[in-house]
Design an enzyme around this catalytic site. Structure first.
Site, PDB file in Angstrom:
ATOM      1  N   ARG A  70      11.610   7.182   1.796  1.00 50.65           N
ATOM      2  CA  ARG A  70      10.804   6.076   1.007  1.00 50.65           C
ATOM      3  C   ARG A  70      10.597   6.395  -0.241  1.00 50.65           C
ATOM      4  O   ARG A  70      10.193   5.364  -1.306  1.00 50.65           O
ATOM      5  CB  ARG A  70       9.535   6.178   1.701  1.00 50.65           C
ATOM      6  CG  ARG A  70       9.294   5.590   2.966  1.00 50.65           C
ATOM      7  CD  ARG A  70       7.862   5.392   3.576  1.00 50.65           C
ATOM      8  NE  ARG A  70       7.007   5.009   2.359  1.00 50.65           N
ATOM      9  CZ  ARG A  70       5.952   5.570   1.915  1.00 50.65           C
ATOM     10  NH1 ARG A  70       5.534   6.684   2.419  1.00 50.65           N
ATOM     11  NH2 ARG A  70       5.207   4.972   0.801  1.00 50.65           N
TER      12      ARG A  70
ATOM     13  N   CYS B  10      -2.197   5.021   8.501  1.00 51.48           N
ATOM     14  CA  CYS B  10      -2.541   6.052   7.439  1.00 51.48           C
ATOM     15  C   CYS B  10      -2.461   7.579   7.961  1.00 51.48           C
ATOM     16  O   CYS B  10      -3.206   7.871   8.941  1.00 51.48           O
ATOM     17  CB  CYS B  10      -3.678   5.612   7.042  1.00 51.48           C
ATOM     18  SG  CYS B  10      -5.090   6.053   7.872  1.00 51.48           S
TER      19      CYS B  10
ATOM     20  N   ILE C 131      -8.836  14.589  -2.837  1.00 50.57           N
ATOM     21  CA  ILE C 131      -8.575  13.051  -2.738  1.00 50.57           C
ATOM     22  C   ILE C 131      -8.660  12.645  -1.323  1.00 50.57           C
ATOM     23  O   ILE C 131      -9.484  11.547  -1.024  1.00 50.57           O
ATOM     24  CB  ILE C 131      -7.368  12.632  -3.407  1.00 50.57           C
ATOM     25  CG1 ILE C 131      -7.143  13.463  -4.871  1.00 50.57           C
ATOM     26  CG2 ILE C 131      -7.154  11.175  -3.526  1.00 50.57           C
ATOM     27  CD1 ILE C 131      -8.080  12.900  -5.816  1.00 50.57           C
TER      28      ILE C 131
ATOM     29  N   LYS D 249       8.221   6.102  -8.529  1.00 52.00           N
ATOM     30  CA  LYS D 249       8.275   5.295  -7.042  1.00 52.00           C
ATOM     31  C   LYS D 249       6.751   4.504  -7.278  1.00 52.00           C
ATOM     32  O   LYS D 249       6.822   3.136  -7.043  1.00 52.00           O
ATOM     33  CB  LYS D 249       8.097   6.105  -5.921  1.00 52.00           C
ATOM     34  CG  LYS D 249       7.563   5.455  -4.764  1.00 52.00           C
ATOM     35  CD  LYS D 249       7.114   6.584  -3.581  1.00 52.00           C
ATOM     36  CE  LYS D 249       6.293   6.011  -2.747  1.00 52.00           C
ATOM     37  NZ  LYS D 249       5.010   5.993  -3.210  1.00 52.00           N
ATOM     38  N   ASN D 250       5.816   5.309  -7.630  1.00 55.78           N
ATOM     39  CA  ASN D 250       4.506   4.469  -7.735  1.00 55.78           C
ATOM     40  C   ASN D 250       4.193   3.322  -8.836  1.00 55.78           C
ATOM     41  O   ASN D 250       3.685   2.717  -8.742  1.00 55.78           O
ATOM     42  CB  ASN D 250       3.405   5.553  -7.873  1.00 55.78           C
ATOM     43  CG  ASN D 250       3.079   6.241  -6.436  1.00 55.78           C
ATOM     44  OD1 ASN D 250       3.821   5.783  -5.593  1.00 55.78           O
ATOM     45  ND2 ASN D 250       2.469   7.240  -6.459  1.00 55.78           N
TER      46      ASN D 250
ATOM     47  N   ASP E 138      -0.313  14.407  -4.549  1.00 56.03           N
ATOM     48  CA  ASP E 138       1.045  14.287  -4.191  1.00 56.03           C
ATOM     49  C   ASP E 138       1.768  15.319  -4.416  1.00 56.03           C
ATOM     50  O   ASP E 138       3.149  15.408  -4.200  1.00 56.03           O
ATOM     51  CB  ASP E 138       1.640  12.918  -4.679  1.00 56.03           C
ATOM     52  CG  ASP E 138       1.022  11.712  -4.139  1.00 56.03           C
ATOM     53  OD1 ASP E 138       0.227  11.740  -3.387  1.00 56.03           O
ATOM     54  OD2 ASP E 138       1.248  10.682  -4.838  1.00 56.03           O
TER      55      ASP E 138
ATOM     56  N   ARG F  10      -7.849   5.183   4.876  1.00 60.69           N
ATOM     57  CA  ARG F  10      -7.681   4.882   3.389  1.00 60.69           C
ATOM     58  C   ARG F  10      -8.268   3.239   3.201  1.00 60.69           C
ATOM     59  O   ARG F  10      -7.520   2.185   3.509  1.00 60.69           O
ATOM     60  CB  ARG F  10      -6.324   4.518   3.372  1.00 60.69           C
ATOM     61  CG  ARG F  10      -5.564   6.320   3.550  1.00 60.69           C
ATOM     62  CD  ARG F  10      -3.963   6.185   3.002  1.00 60.69           C
ATOM     63  NE  ARG F  10      -3.640   6.039   1.764  1.00 60.69           N
ATOM     64  CZ  ARG F  10      -2.613   5.980   1.382  1.00 60.69           C
ATOM     65  NH1 ARG F  10      -1.416   6.200   2.044  1.00 60.69           N
ATOM     66  NH2 ARG F  10      -2.382   5.611  -0.047  1.00 60.69           N
TER      67      ARG F  10
HETATM   68  C1  UD1 Z   1      -2.092   6.020  -4.746  1.00 57.20           C
HETATM   69  C2  UD1 Z   1      -0.605   6.708  -4.395  1.00 57.20           C
HETATM   70  C3  UD1 Z   1      -0.830   7.996  -3.610  1.00 57.20           C
HETATM   71  C4  UD1 Z   1      -1.621   8.791  -4.119  1.00 57.20           C
HETATM   72  C5  UD1 Z   1      -3.257   8.425  -4.459  1.00 57.20           C
HETATM   73  C6  UD1 Z   1      -3.962   9.523  -5.104  1.00 57.20           C
HETATM   74  C7  UD1 Z   1       0.686   4.693  -4.872  1.00 57.20           C
HETATM   75  C8  UD1 Z   1       1.549   3.666  -4.113  1.00 57.20           C
HETATM   76  N1  UD1 Z   1       0.214   5.755  -4.105  1.00 57.20           N
HETATM   77  O1  UD1 Z   1      -2.601   5.811  -3.348  1.00 57.20           O
HETATM   78  O2  UD1 Z   1       0.549   8.562  -3.449  1.00 57.20           O
HETATM   79  O3  UD1 Z   1      -1.830   9.955  -3.296  1.00 57.20           O
HETATM   80  O4  UD1 Z   1      -2.825   7.217  -5.357  1.00 57.20           O
HETATM   81  O5  UD1 Z   1      -3.165   9.840  -6.222  1.00 57.20           O
HETATM   82  O6  UD1 Z   1       0.341   4.765  -6.005  1.00 57.20           O
HETATM   83  N2  UD1 Z   1     -10.709   4.540  -1.812  1.00 57.20           N
HETATM   84  C9  UD1 Z   1     -11.718   4.031  -1.493  1.00 57.20           C
HETATM   85  N3  UD1 Z   1     -11.820   2.487  -1.470  1.00 57.20           N
HETATM   86  C10 UD1 Z   1     -10.604   2.127  -2.076  1.00 57.20           C
HETATM   87  C11 UD1 Z   1      -9.658   2.743  -2.414  1.00 57.20           C
HETATM   88  C12 UD1 Z   1      -9.477   3.794  -2.443  1.00 57.20           C
HETATM   89  O7  UD1 Z   1     -12.649   4.740  -0.969  1.00 57.20           O
HETATM   90  O8  UD1 Z   1     -10.898   0.687  -1.964  1.00 57.20           O
HETATM   91  C13 UD1 Z   1     -10.529   6.071  -1.933  1.00 57.20           C
HETATM   92  C14 UD1 Z   1      -9.543   6.644  -0.918  1.00 57.20           C
HETATM   93  O9  UD1 Z   1      -9.819   6.630   0.274  1.00 57.20           O
HETATM   94  C15 UD1 Z   1      -9.096   7.899  -1.477  1.00 57.20           C
HETATM   95  C16 UD1 Z   1      -9.417   7.858  -3.030  1.00 57.20           C
HETATM   96  O10 UD1 Z   1     -10.199   6.492  -3.090  1.00 57.20           O
HETATM   97  O11 UD1 Z   1     -10.107   9.168  -1.053  1.00 57.20           O
HETATM   98  C17 UD1 Z   1      -8.293   7.562  -3.871  1.00 57.20           C
HETATM   99  O12 UD1 Z   1      -7.330   6.672  -3.315  1.00 57.20           O
HETATM  100  P1  UD1 Z   1      -6.333   5.900  -4.339  1.00 57.20           P
HETATM  101  O13 UD1 Z   1      -6.128   6.299  -5.468  1.00 57.20           O
HETATM  102  O14 UD1 Z   1      -6.729   4.305  -4.072  1.00 57.20           O
HETATM  103  O15 UD1 Z   1      -5.060   5.916  -3.666  1.00 57.20           O
HETATM  104  P2  UD1 Z   1      -3.751   4.717  -3.364  1.00 57.20           P
HETATM  105  O16 UD1 Z   1      -3.665   4.088  -4.220  1.00 57.20           O
HETATM  106  O17 UD1 Z   1      -3.888   4.453  -1.792  1.00 57.20           O
END
Ligand code: UD1
Length: 442
Positions: A409, A127, A339, A32-33, A317, A132
């Site tokens: 989803r 969220c 995370i 999916k991701n 996840d 997020r």
């Molecule tokens: C992706 C996955 C999700 C998984 C997560 C962590 C997809 C579609 N979703 O989510 O299933 O749980 O990785 O493995 O691939 N952060 C910031 N600033 C940013 C972006 C992120 O501070 O601009 C923080 C977030 O709040 C979180 C951490 O970084 O604490 C990791 O988030 P991120 O790896 O970005 O998760 P997603 O890409 O949203």
């Protein structure tokens, strides 16, 4: 227009009678991701792009519908293959009702910037794991020369001079989403981009492999530095997505909970090592055979501790599913969420089934073993929903899960696959009820 799912917004419930072991084989679907990154990436391809192993889930269906509304020709070829022709795509305001319902639609910002030199989409919606932020996505695109605005519920972006320019970017946080979005934006930028402190998840490597097979020049995916030499255009081709690490892990957790023996087909065992290691500590046996993995559990379960971390660490996840299995293990287990700020909402649902879990901030203390009892529960998000299914499979009596739209989803034919493994689970349809908007997570 729906691409391959008959219905994408249902109010169905799952009804499970617990107590059966799982036995047999299960085919794992495409990741999916990876799919939710590769479908937006295809927007940058001028030519016909054939994608194989696309999971038939509502997230991918919605993204394909979005591309279709932007002028792409989208054909479902059957057996998880989709043909996409984005040669004549255009910007469109007719996508926002859909982009609002899927968080990964923010990847369209990176790919629209590459393709059109400008982008507009909705701010990522609801969220469930706490805050997020997308500051790192924005930081990367600004560094590449985009003017960004996030007012009024939209993200708009415009490349100064009409095209982004390569540069050096250091991400302050290891973020899957920011790594992917900045990589997308840099693919068609002028010159060389170096992104440091990037995430290393398998789907990041898969996206890089997809883009490279369409003519991009991306190196280092899978390490913590990605180097991209911008190219002028991407051409068509065929690409097969990797199998889903989390779907596979969920079935591994399920058989560890119920006992029995299953074989997972179409997996990459390397991606499952962090999960296999924990399940083995808990008393399961895991054997690898090429692209198949056998999981057997015949012994009582032992407690363990786990902490979620970016890949190659234990994936967040899989945290709800493993925490559920730990309820069945003898002794006290400590789970630390490394995370997300708020990923224990499902614990209230598990408590309704008799689980003994105390949550303090990012730590959960689980006391086992307990005999879970069937109860009416809800799926609070995608992986929480999977955890409820696992709980239902081992519970005494009947469990009803509501809000399964979250589960659909991310898991292709979850109920059918479990039935074929011997589980007593069925879908109860609630016809003709309007479905509430679903805040998107995961
Ligand atoms: C992706 C996955 C999700 C998984 C997560 C962590 C997809 C579609 N979703 O989510 O299933 O749980 O990785 O493995 O691939 N952060 C910031 N600033 C940013 C972006 C992120 O501070 O601009 C923080 C977030 O709040 C979180 C951490 O970084 O604490 C990791 O988030 P991120 O790896 O970005 O998760 P997603 O890409 O949203």
């Amino acid at each position: 227009m729906v691409i391959f799912l008959k219905r994408t917004d249902t109010l169905d419930k799952y009804v499970i009678r617990g107590g059966r072991q799982l036995h047999g084989e299960v085919d794992i679907s495409g990741a999916k991701n990876a799919a939710v990154a590769i479908i937006p990436a295809a927007l940058m391809v001028k030519g016909v792009c054939r994608l194989e192993n696309i999971p038939e889930i509502s997230d991918t269906d919605k993204l394909l519908q979005i591309l279709s509304r932007m002028g792409a020709r989208v054909s479902y070829l059957g057996k998880n293959a989709v043909e996409l022709d984005c040669t004549s795509v255009h910007m469109s305001d007719d996508i926002y009702d859909m982009t609002r319902t899927i968080r990964a639609s923010y990847y369209l910002i990176g790919s629209m910037l590459g393709r059109f030199g400008e982008a507009k989409s909705t701010m990522p919606g609801g969220c469930n794991f706490g805050v997020r932020p997308i500051d790192q996505h924005i930081k990367g695109m600004v560094a590449l020369g985009a003017e960004m605005d996030t007012g009024g519920g939209f993200i708009t972006a415009k490349a100064k001079g009409g095209r982004l320019r390569g540069c050096k970017i250091f991400l302050d946080k290891v973020s899957v989403g920011a790594t992917i979005n900045v990589m997308l934006a840099a693919t068609l930028a002028e010159g060389r981009t170096v992104i440091e402190n990037v995430a290393r998840e398998p789907h990041i490597v898969d996206l890089a492999n997809f883009l490279n097979s369409m003519g991009a020049d991306i190196r280092g995916a899978g390490t913590d530095v990605i180097k991209i030499r911008g190219v002028d255009s991407l051409h068509g081709g065929a690409y097969t997505l990797i199998p889903d690490q989390i779907e596979a892990g969920t079935y591994m957790a399920a058989v560890t909970a119920t006992g029995g023996e299953i074989i997972l087909n179409n997996v990459i065992p390397k991606h499952l090592e962090c999960i296999s290691a924990k399940l083995t500590e808990m008393g399961a046996e895991v054997e690898e055979y090429g692209d198949r993995v056998l999981v057997r559990r015949t012994q009582p379960l032992r407690h363990t501790n786990l902490k979620t971390r970016p890949y190659p660490g234990f994936p967040t996840d899989m945290q709800p599913q493993l925490s559920t299995v730990l309820c069945l293990a003898d002794g006290v287990s400590v789970v630390t969420e490394g995370i997300w700020d708020n990923r224990y909402k499902y614990v209230n649902e598990l408590r309704k089934m008799g689980a003994e879990i105390q949550v303090d901030g990012k730590t959960a203390i689980i006391e086992g073993p307990v005999q879970l009892r069937g109860a009416p529960v809800a799926a609070c998000d995608l992986r929480a929903g999977a955890a409820m299914l696992i709980a239902g499979l081992v519970a005494e009596g009947e469990t009803t899960i509501e809000d399964v739209i979250y589960i659909e989803r991310g898991y292709q034919d979850f109920v059918g696959k479990l039935q074929r493994l011997g589980a007593d689970v069925r879908v109860v349809s609630v016809p003709d009820e309007p479905c509430p908007a679903v805040p998107d997570v995961g």
